[in-house]
Design an enzyme around this catalytic site. Structure first.
Site, PDB file in Angstrom:
ATOM      1  CB  SER A 264      -0.884   0.013   1.239  1.00 15.44           C
ATOM      2  OG  SER A 264      -0.083   0.280   2.375  1.00 15.44           O
ATOM      3  CE  LYS A 265      -0.259   8.489  -0.016  1.00  6.86           C
ATOM      4  NZ  LYS A 265       1.055   8.824   0.472  1.00  6.86           N
ATOM      5  NE  ARG A 266      -2.374   3.951   5.719  1.00  5.85           N
ATOM      6  CZ  ARG A 266      -3.224   2.927   5.739  1.00  5.85           C
ATOM      7  NH1 ARG A 266      -2.965   1.857   6.454  1.00  5.85           N
ATOM      8  NH2 ARG A 266      -4.334   2.971   5.039  1.00  5.85           N
ATOM      9  N   GLY A 268       4.854   2.247   1.470  1.00  5.25           N
ATOM     10  CA  GLY A 268       5.869   3.014   0.758  1.00  5.25           C
ATOM     11  C   GLY A 268       6.370   4.171   1.613  1.00  5.25           C
ATOM     12  CG  ASP A 269       3.767   7.368   2.496  1.00  6.43           C
ATOM     13  OD1 ASP A 269       4.338   7.532   1.405  1.00  6.43           O
ATOM     14  OD2 ASP A 269       2.578   7.666   2.708  1.00  6.43           O
TER      15      ASP A 269
END
Ligand code: GLU
Length: 521
Positions: A264-266, A268-269
């Site tokens: 998920s994008k999270r 990646g962050d």
């Protein structure tokens, strides 16, 4: 006659394209190219509530950056257009009508509030409500209501949806090129909405009608669509299009680096890597999500990384099995040659951040020094450095081995362009011992007297002065490095001296003598 390969990438413009989607596009592209087929870009925007402005342009820009080219599509047109579903809107109603006429679909008038109430009622009994062959009889639809009533409601302009009518207790088999036969019983499937009275089809109807009318031969898409595949197979049957039904391949998920759950994008962050190809500025929240391009990844590296997430080319040619390692650095052309659906894995592929950086490093080495210098130049400009182009090219050639991203080039090479103004205190303590100012003055003397050539300086400084006087080689040379670089890093010392030139080196050594000065021990 074998059928022309025609594949499509069919994203919904609901936000930035996730790298899982990019991989889907890539696999479609590789498959099309390998088979001399066509690659189509179709925009699936039937769900207007999820439409995000800018997403379509983003998708096109991202795929163009990566070198994934289309033969037909929303941005270039083609003989099967239009390629945006909202532009195709008028053509879908006839297909919904056909299904109703043939008994494969029905009108349903249930108000959203009624459906919600049903759901609640079931929930209270710890059951889940599903609109299907068991429940449709008690709902408000053209199967339960009289013909007259249905006519009247339609004439009154009452809102409706058209639902697919799954036959009861029927085994539906989806033949998947990656997973083999996947069979599901229709009793488990709900009567999905295909069409709404506002004239808009849902994804399912539009997708099948478009794949058929665009003569798509293979549907290669993410695994999240596998549960919809039985409905899709049934729709082909209902329309009488089974003979030309595309073949399906459902790609494994891209997983978190830890291996559990979808990337998920999270993630990646949290782990410091992008999950989008390009930076994305969310038009609503203003939030910026970072992309591979802006992080300094080369497009060829991203293609290579994604290609190997869930697929590999098999062991190297000529390998007798003793070493089942496959070739990892693969260009787009290599991939087109080697790609095969049978080597796509069934299980999810774990994203590995360190490996991604390694790929970028490898592609950095393949770029010419000239190319790298051109990419580095804007960074030099931003530091107000005016350097000779050939010099920049030479520095890039010498130092590219040490970096993964162009953005690291400045920190790695700044001393080639600007003299240090500070000296690493730990290195001073360790290397700059008593008598060092005398040794450094000697370096200046040697540079001023011997020919400015590598071998001559090597002989005069290292052999005659340091070894000849039994000085500590590490201490003197590292002090020289400290004077020239500011810390004890960098390439071969005399190579660096040759690069900087006599005058600049002398200036730096003199400045270190003046700044650090003589110490006690
Ligand atoms: N519009 C769907 C998506 O956003 C496409 C699914 C398919 O390829 O059939 O992923």
């Amino acid at each position: 006659m074998s059928r022309e390969v025609r594949v499509r990438f069919a994203p919904s413009p609901t936000g930035p394209l996730h790298i899982g989607g990019v991989r889907t596009a890539l696999y479609n592209y590789l498959f099309a190219k390998q088979n001399g087929g066509k690659m189509i870009l179709r925009i699936e925007d039937t769900d207007q509530t999820r439409f995000v402005p800018g997403a379509e342009d983003y998708i096109i820009e991202a795929l163009t950056w990566l070198g994934i080219q289309f033969d037909e599509g929303v941005h270039i047109g083609g003989p099967f257009g239009p390629y945006r579903q909202s532009d195709r809107k008028p053509m879908y109603k006839q297909y919904a009508d056909q299904l109703i006429r043939d008994g494969w679909a029905y009108y349903a008038f249930d108000h959203p509030d009624e459906l919600e109430a049903k759901r609640k009622e079931y929930e209270a009994q710890k059951k889940t409500f599903q609109y299907d062959c068991n429940t449709r009889g008690m709902m408000q639809n053209s199967l339960s209501l009289s013909e007259d009533e249905v006519k009247q409601r339609l004439n009154n302009g009452e809102p409706y949806v058209v639902r697919f009518k799954f036959p009861a207790d029927t085994e539906i088999t989806v033949h998947d090129l990656i997973r083999g036969d996947v069979t599901m019983n229709s009793n488990l499937l709900d009567d999905k909405v295909l069409f709404k009275s506002d004239g808009m089809p849902t994804y399912h109807l539009a997708n099948i009608v478009d794949d058929h009318t665009m003569e798509i031969s293979h549907v290669i898409r993410g695994e999240e669509w596998l549960p919809s595949a039985p409905l899709h197979v049934m729709l082909y049957r209902a329309f009488g299009w089974e003979e030309t039904m595309p073949q399906f391949a459902h790609l494994p998920l891209l997983l978190k680096p830890e291996g559990n759950g979808k990337l998920s994008k999270r993630d990646g962050d949290r782990l410091g890597f992008p999950v989008f190809p390009l930076d994305w500025h969310d038009p609503k929240s203003g939030e910026i999500s970072s992309g591979y391009r802006e992080r300094g990844y080369f497009p060829e590296a991203v293609v290579n990384i994604l290609a190997l997430l869930g697929w590999n080319p098999g062991k190297r040619e000529g390998d007798n099995g003793a070493n089942p390692v496959y070739q990892e650095i693969l260009s787009m052309n290599d991939l087109i040659k080697l790609f095969n659906i049978s080597h796509i894995s069934k299980s999810g592929a774990k994203f590995n951040v360190e490996k991604a950086k390694w790929f970028n490093h490898e592609y950095m080495q393949m770029h010419s020094d000239e190319d790298i210098a051109a990419m580095f130049q804007p960074i030099l400009d931003s530091h107000n450095v005016k350097a000779d182009h050939d010099y920049v090219v030479k520095v890039c050639g010498m130092m590219k081995e040490r970096i993964n991203f162009i953005s690291e080039m400045w920190d790695t090479t700044s001393y080639f362009f600007v003299a240090p103004t500070e000296y690493d205190p730990a290195a001073i303590k360790k290397r700059w011992k008593a008598g060092m100012t005398t040794h450094m003055a000697k370096v200046i003397e040697i540079l001023n007297t011997v020919p400015f050539e590598y071998d001559a300086i090597h002989k005069a400084l290292l052999d005659d002065y340091i070894v000849g006087n039994q000085l500590n080689m590490g201490q003197v040379m590292n002090s020289l490095r400290l004077a020239v670089v500011g810390k004890t890093v960098g390439p071969d010392m005399l190579t660096l001296v040759m690069m900087l030139g006599k005058d600049e080196t002398i200036r730096r050594v003199q400045r270190a003598i003046d700044t650090i000065g003589e110490v006690e021990n």
